[in-house]
Design a protein around this motif. Structure first.
Motif: not given
Length: 240
Positions: A71-88
């Protein structure tokens, strides 16, 4: 693999950015990718940091948690991509490179201390360009710190190749002194062992990321030696 995540960091330590797909999002633990070069931490090496870029948005990754998935932990102030999203995905290059230099430098250090003084490692910790390493060493000569520093930097100057391979557990344990810690920390259920070989100096079981040759480490300064009790010596080092 780690759960659903293919570990690019173990295949090629030079990867700094890559395309991936979000497999799952756990609000309590983080983001799971199908492919990731984020080193999750372990063996004394801290986890990577970096970003995920998606749909014109940036999500900072500030750590990892381990379970059935990585699990990659996102910064609490940042939005999170949904399952299925393409990311870089992209790593903090300076942090990762400095951790690689530091980790490889510690392998040179442990190789030298084992070769010259027969001492095993009892503990350690690293941050980018600074670290400590503890050794089971009952007695040391008065010039121990200087001798170790000189020998380590000579091995760095030799520009020794650093090879990373994997072996079946039985073959790995057939290599003399493959475990350099006083206590074998390798989980008993691991069937394939990752081997880091500083050619001509040191061969150890290790799961971290490393530079390709000792010359890429730079220079290691032994800042301080501390005695932490009978047979327990701590070396504090800095990579420059």
């Amino acid at each position: 693999m780690h759960g659903h995540t293919h570990r690019l960091d173990l295949e090629d330590a030079t990867i700094r950015d890559w395309d991936a797909v979000v497999v799952a999002v756990d609000p309590d633990r983080g983001i799971v990718l199908d492919r990731s070069a984020f080193y999750p931490g372990g063996g004394g090496q801290p986890p990577d940091e970096g970003v995920l870029l998606w749909g014109g948005v940036r999500t900072r990754i500030v750590g990892t948690t381990k379970g059935d998935d990585l699990f990659l932990v996102p910064h609490p102030d940042d939005p999170v991509p949904a399952a299925g999203a393409a990311v870089r995905g992209a790593l903090d290059d300076e942090r990762r490179t400095n951790l690689m230099r530091t980790h490889s430098g510690l392998h040179v250090l442990t190789g030298v201390v084992f070769r010259d003084f027969g001492a095993l490692v009892t503990g350690g910790n690293m941050e980018p360009l600074t670290a400590r390493m503890d050794f089971d060493l009952a007695e040391v000569p008065p010039d121990f710190k200087d001798r170790v520093a000189e020998a380590v930097n000579e091995e760095i100057r030799q520009d020794r190749r650093i090879d990373v391979t994997t072996l079946p557990r039985d073959e790995a344990f057939a290599i003399p002194d493959i475990i350099r810690t006083a206590t074998n920390l390798l989980p008993p259920d691991i069937e394939v062992v990752r081997i880091v070989d500083i050619v001509g100096l040191d061969t150890q079981a290790d799961g971290g990321t490393h530079v390709a040759s000792t010359a890429m480490i730079g220079r290691m300064e032994v800042v301080k030696m501390e005695s932490k009790g009978r047979g327990f010596r701590r070396l504090r080092v800095r990579v420059t």
